[in-house]
Enzyme design. Structure first.
Site, short mmCIF file in Angstrom:
data_model
loop_
_atom_site.label_atom_id
_atom_site.label_comp_id
_atom_site.label_asym_id
_atom_site.label_seq_id
_atom_site.Cartn_x
_atom_site.Cartn_y
_atom_site.Cartn_z
CG HIS A 172 1.28 -3.32 -6.92
ND1 HIS A 172 2.49 -2.67 -6.82
CD2 HIS A 172 0.39 -2.39 -7.34
CE1 HIS A 172 2.33 -1.39 -7.17
NE2 HIS A 172 1.06 -1.20 -7.48
CG ASP B 206 0.93 -5.61 -1.12
OD1 ASP B 206 0.38 -4.70 -0.48
OD2 ASP B 206 1.22 -5.51 -2.33
CD GLN C 105 -5.67 -2.04 -3.78
OE1 GLN C 105 -6.79 -1.65 -3.42
NE2 GLN C 105 -4.89 -1.31 -4.54
CE LYS D 65 -2.44 1.47 -2.90
NZ LYS D 65 -2.56 1.90 -4.28
CB CYS E 251 1.87 -1.52 -10.61
SG CYS E 251 2.11 0.22 -10.87
N1 PMP Z 1 0.48 -3.33 -3.39
C1 PMP Z 1 -0.73 -3.25 -3.94
C2 PMP Z 1 -1.60 -4.45 -3.95
C3 PMP Z 1 -1.17 -2.03 -4.47
O1 PMP Z 1 -2.38 -1.94 -5.03
C4 PMP Z 1 -0.31 -0.91 -4.41
C5 PMP Z 1 -0.72 0.44 -4.97
N2 PMP Z 1 -1.29 0.41 -6.23
C6 PMP Z 1 0.94 -1.08 -3.82
C7 PMP Z 1 1.31 -2.29 -3.32
C8 PMP Z 1 1.93 0.05 -3.76
O2 PMP Z 1 1.46 1.07 -2.96
P1 PMP Z 1 2.26 2.47 -2.92
O3 PMP Z 1 2.13 3.04 -4.30
O4 PMP Z 1 1.54 3.25 -1.90
O5 PMP Z 1 3.65 2.16 -2.57
#
Ligand code: PMP
Length: 408
Positions: free
Chosen positions: A123, A201, A204, A227, A365
């Protein structure tokens, strides 16, 4: 024990809503999860019964708010098996957590000529901070490739570790697009043997399966409360010895012990990294979310999602016009992204919305990952504790309507 989805769904007020006159079929938890009543109640209770700023006040309300805020930190620490609560840092979201590491640890430890390794499936939150750190320092940014099946190509890692230049490996525990699950424990042991740190990270993964930061071998783990049925707050977990050595990322109130005109001394962990007034009610809400998920059981949640994603992938095969990216159901979490030659993902999402079905459309993203698969965008369905086979069936009916409308 299988999840009692109707009983779980009953605890989420949003499922009483209808969207365009239809039952709400929410398939976008990978972006953000819906909130159950116990989490909503916990947040409202802080605001209506026990709110004041934390750590400073010497009166009853302030003490109660501080107690609730710190009790939530204990719950969050327990949820990921952190060794101590000083390792749990409340931030805004997973993005801020990773930026904190890239700026605070990265700026002090990465030098020109060093290498930073990330993967093609990251991401942007676990990509851009490292890319920009590499640019600031004149370091190399190397990507671990993703195979055509959507798995990490682990044969590429040893050559990247062999010369001792790699100082950090940043890797997602689960891809938000492919659903694939990089072998992070193996990545960590190989990186550590080469003297590199590992930043995981967990955005998910932490909401969907048991995550034990100690057995995974992470040095840092970032994730988002929103999430996992919690409010908008993020967590950075880091190894105490590393956090102790790091400088604060943000400076101001609460993160200092003493301030003189020309110098300051930092507070102890975790407060050193929590400058200013924190999101008090939100953190308490996240503690309630950790309790809520633990009560259902993370093992049970994982098993439920495996069942739903297997069913979804089997049913999606009934639509030959769809191209699913990523591995088979046993090698992924509950996320399925797909594209369709005849329909732009935005059109797919808009048509499904008419049926009350929420899916995500775009690059999620993860632009370099979409480039890797030579598609500009995809549609994504993701599943959680409140989804069942009937939601998958609704998606299939909706997608068949997309095909009827937009051609074959
Ligand atoms: N890493 C991953 C794998 C994600 O899916 C996301 C959210 N889509 C993020 C980081 C970023 O999370 P946040 O928008 O809460 O900062």
């Amino acid at each position: 024990m299988p999840l009692d989805v109707p009983a779980i769904r009953d605890q989420f007020p949003i499922f009483r809503r209808r969207i365009n006159g239809k039952r709400l079929v929410f398939l976008d938890t990978a972006a953000s999860a819906q909130k159950p009543q116990p989490v909503i109640d916990a947040v409202v209770r802080v605001w209506s019964e026990g709110y004041a700023n934390v750590h400073r006040g010497l009166y009853t309300l302030a003490e109660e708010a501080t107690e609730a805020y710190e009790a939530a930190r204990v719950k969050i620490a327990r949820f990921i098996n952190a060794q101590d609560t000083g390792e749990i840092i409340n931030v805004r979201n997973a993005t801020e957590a990773i930026n904190l590491v890239a700026y605070s640890w990265g700026d002090a430890n990465i030098q020109a000529g060093d290498r930073i390794v990330i993967t093609e499936l990251e991401h942007h939150a676990n990509l851009v901070p490292w890319q920009q750190l590499a640019k600031r320092k004149g370091a190399e940014l190397a990507y671990l490739p993703v195979t055509d099946e959507g798995l990490l190509d682990m044969t590429a890692l040893p050559p990247l570790l062999a010369d001792g230049r790699t100082k950090v490996v940043a890797c997602s525990v689960m891809s938000n697009v492919l659903g694939s699950l990089p072998p992070v424990t193996q990545v960590a042991s190989m990186a550590h043997a080469a003297g590199a740190l590992v930043v995981m990270d967990g955005a998910q993964a932490v909401p969907h399966r048991p995550v034990d930061v100690q057995t995974l071998g992470a040095d840092f783990m970032a994730f988002s409360g929103h999430k996992m049925c919690g409010p908008g707050v993020g967590i950075l977990w880091g190894r105490r010895d590393l956090l102790e050595q790091m400088s604060p990322f943000l400076m101001g109130g609460d993160m200092i012990l003493t301030v003189k005109r020309q110098d300051s001394k930092w507070n102890e962990l975790p407060y050193k990294f929590e400058a200013g007034t924190p999101p008090i009610a939100e953190v308490v809400g996240l503690g309630a979310a950790a309790d809520f998920l633990s009560e259902i059981g993370m093992v049970e949640i994982h098993a439920h999602e495996q069942r739903i994603v297997s069913y979804a992938m089997a049913r999606l095969k009934e639509i030959p016009q769809l191209d699913v990216i990523g591995p088979g159901p046993t090698e992924r979490g509950a996320v399925v992204s797909f594209s369709m030659a005849a329909a732009h993902p935005h059109d797919i999402a808009a048509i499904l919305d008419e049926d009350g079905i929420c899916v995500r459309a775009g690059h999620h993203c993860a632009q370099p990952l979409h480039d890797r698969f030579c598609i500009p965008a995809s549609a994504r369905a993701s599943f959680y504790i409140y989804n069942d086979e009937a939601d998958v069936d609704a998606l299939i009916v909706g997608l068949q309507r997309v095909i009827r409308l937009l051609g074959r």
